[in-house]
Design an enzyme around this catalytic site. Sequence first.
Site, PDB file in Angstrom:
ATOM      1  N   PHE A 113      31.206  37.010  54.240  1.00 31.66           N
ATOM      2  CA  PHE A 113      32.471  37.698  53.983  1.00 31.66           C
ATOM      3  C   PHE A 113      32.424  39.070  54.645  1.00 31.66           C
ATOM      4  O   PHE A 113      31.420  39.786  54.523  1.00 31.66           O
ATOM      5  CB  PHE A 113      32.702  37.832  52.480  1.00 31.66           C
ATOM      6  N   ASP A 182      24.891  36.315  47.896  1.00 36.04           N
ATOM      7  CA  ASP A 182      26.224  36.549  47.343  1.00 36.04           C
ATOM      8  C   ASP A 182      26.742  35.205  46.820  1.00 36.04           C
ATOM      9  O   ASP A 182      26.882  34.246  47.584  1.00 36.04           O
ATOM     10  CB  ASP A 182      27.147  37.105  48.437  1.00 36.04           C
ATOM     11  N   TYR A 207      36.221  36.760  39.214  1.00 36.08           N
ATOM     12  CA  TYR A 207      37.653  36.457  39.153  1.00 36.08           C
ATOM     13  C   TYR A 207      38.018  35.165  39.874  1.00 36.08           C
ATOM     14  O   TYR A 207      39.171  34.748  39.845  1.00 36.08           O
ATOM     15  CB  TYR A 207      38.487  37.617  39.721  1.00 36.08           C
ATOM     16  N   LYS A 208      37.050  34.495  40.479  1.00 36.04           N
ATOM     17  CA  LYS A 208      37.318  33.233  41.165  1.00 36.04           C
ATOM     18  C   LYS A 208      37.061  32.078  40.196  1.00 36.04           C
ATOM     19  O   LYS A 208      37.814  31.865  39.257  1.00 36.04           O
ATOM     20  CB  LYS A 208      36.470  33.131  42.431  1.00 36.04           C
ATOM     21  N   ARG A 354      43.174  26.666  53.305  1.00 34.20           N
ATOM     22  CA  ARG A 354      42.002  26.601  52.441  1.00 34.20           C
ATOM     23  C   ARG A 354      42.394  26.113  51.052  1.00 34.20           C
ATOM     24  O   ARG A 354      43.380  26.574  50.471  1.00 34.20           O
ATOM     25  CB  ARG A 354      41.363  27.990  52.357  1.00 34.20           C
TER      26      ARG A 354
END
Length: 395
Positions: A113, A182, A207-208, A354
């Site tokens: 990321f 990560d 939060y995912k 996605r």
Amino acid sequence: MTDFAATRRAFHLPQGITYLDGNSLGPMPIAARDRVARMMTEEWSEMLIGGWNRAGWYVQPRKVGDRIARLIGAGPGQVVMGDTLTIKVFQAVSAALRLRPGRRVILSDSGNFPSDLYVAEGLARAVGAELRVVAPDEVEAAIAPDLAVLMLTEVDYRTGRRHDMAALTARAHDAGALTVWDLAHSAGAVDVDLTGADADFAVGCTYKYLNGGPGAPAFIWTHPRHADAAQPVLQGWMGHDAPFAFDMDYRPASGVERMRVGTPPVIALTALDAALDVWDGVALPDLRARSVDLTEAFIAGVEAECPDLVLNSPRDPGKRGSQVGFRHPQGYAIMQALIAEGVVGDFRAPDVLRFGFAPLYNHADDVARAVGTLARILHKGTWKNDMFHRKAAVT
């Protein structure tokens, strides 16, 4: 056996929406709304500052961290919450660098990321180190004797490609380096085992797939062998051994507690704690099996019905997380048309549609509706409408 019908009922899923974007933001657990309201009315309103002791706000980062530990193959007292993922990446990488004095190379890959790479680049510039970035399939070959830190995101945010954590960690250790993983697209989506992989540091957001809500705090894990030796560059009040002694000199707390920085986000941690209740009856092998079933069915359906789309994820489920990407030159417009039809995924530049599959609340009907709606949009060309080409600030 995990009851996924029960876990689905634990979420507020808007009527008419097929939600396949939990890899960006999980939906709201119904319990979170009531738990936060109770915290505000019974704790903040009535206890005021006394809530730090009486309601346990001060120890929230440890208590919630212990609940996440089970989901990532860590032990009690090894995970602490707080701040953002970017800050936790900085802490982990800086601590790992200091544990390898004389080595100045940080290795990552081009699938990482961008924010992680920004952090590593800035840190490298500040301390005179070097950031090397290679293609994902070149990581193992690039691990050299001068390496200090291998910093990788386990599951690629665009392609869903999953690194072999255990194999790459072993290779890094053979070279004398440490690893920072990560878990932003892993925790709550795949069967993570930090202890089994013998990793050194790990960070992740909540939060995912963990459904903690927008802006939910990040977590950091330190292997016990490093916990009392790690010295992060970013030293904060809450990571001091005695915060309320107000010493002028920093003295790190023991263990992972030293990775605390600022005041805990109590309201956000309360919502996250409620979200984690959903996981109490979930077996991670069941979660992984359901994830594979959903993603395999989706890939098969899209390739059969939508020949204009090109798979952008590994075909082997063993090398894939819980998300699937397809490429198309007009990917953004197609995704906006899909969202307008009630099937919510997202877009990643330059051309990737996605789709994230969260086994806690997604099921086979979601796959069927997503495939059918996508095929209809492509067949009818409805994505060509001008309104679907206007880019919003968040894609």
